[in-house]
Design a protein around this motif. Structure first.
Motif, PDB file in Angstrom:
ATOM      1  N   THR A 159      19.231 -27.793 -83.874  1.00  0.00           N
ATOM      2  CA  THR A 159      18.497 -26.557 -84.345  1.00  0.00           C
ATOM      3  C   THR A 159      17.950 -25.961 -82.704  1.00  0.00           C
ATOM      4  N   TYR A 179      18.168 -21.977 -82.777  1.00  0.00           N
ATOM      5  CA  TYR A 179      17.062 -21.183 -82.482  1.00  0.00           C
ATOM      6  C   TYR A 179      17.071 -20.441 -81.184  1.00  0.00           C
ATOM      7  N   ILE A 226       9.972 -19.192 -85.618  1.00  0.00           N
ATOM      8  CA  ILE A 226      10.286 -20.193 -84.753  1.00  0.00           C
ATOM      9  C   ILE A 226       8.878 -20.945 -84.130  1.00  0.00           C
TER      10      ILE A 226
END
Length: 157
Positions: A5, A9, A37
């Protein structure tokens, strides 16, 4: 190789930053809102990216972040290495310079792992952040011309 992630992200955040930082710094809150996010998680990612020189922070009322270098000079590989560490799909000691593998002389599988690792490295190092930003602009432009919000997808039955 499966990216975490952090990498996914972080790359999304840098693309967003590249899209919106032409005239002024971009706040964590605005990036987090557009990219869905968590602000606290994004702050952690930006701290790593700042330490590596990929972003710089601006203090003050109009503060935020901007790219630390031109987007053309930042490769996807640069971003992934900062956030993930190494990019090897397989960590084969037979391909290392230390010769830590007892069976390296007889092992032919090491050539497969080397080719896979080299292919990943080549793919991420030859793709620039600029290319992703421009592709994002192209997609936003084409999706806004169909009368729908850029984030909406049409459902076909």
């Amino acid at each position: 190789m499966k990216l975490s992630t952090r990498a996914r992200y972080g790359l999304r955040a840098l693309i967003d930053l590249g899209l919106y930082c032409q005239n002024e710094a971009v706040s964590i809150q605005s990036i987090a809102g557009r990219q869905n996010i968590s602000e606290s998680y994004l702050e952690q990612l930006m701290a790593k990216l700042k330490k590596a020189g990929l972003v710089e922070s601006i203090r003050g009322a109009c503060g935020g972040y901007r790219l630390g270098r031109p987007a053309e000079e930042i490769s996807v590989g640069d971003v992934l290495r900062v956030l993930e560490g190494g990019l090897e799909a397989v960590d084969c000691p037979g391909n290392g310079s230390e010769g830590d593998c007892d069976g390296a002389d007889l092992c032919v599988a090491k050539y497969v792992w080397k080719r896979i690792n080299d292919s990943i490295t080549n793919a991420v190092d030859t793709l620039s952040l600029y290319e992703l930003i421009e592709e994002s602009r192209r997609i936003q432009k084409s999706s806004s011309t169909d009368g729908k919000h850029p984030g909406c997808r049409s459902v076909t039955k």
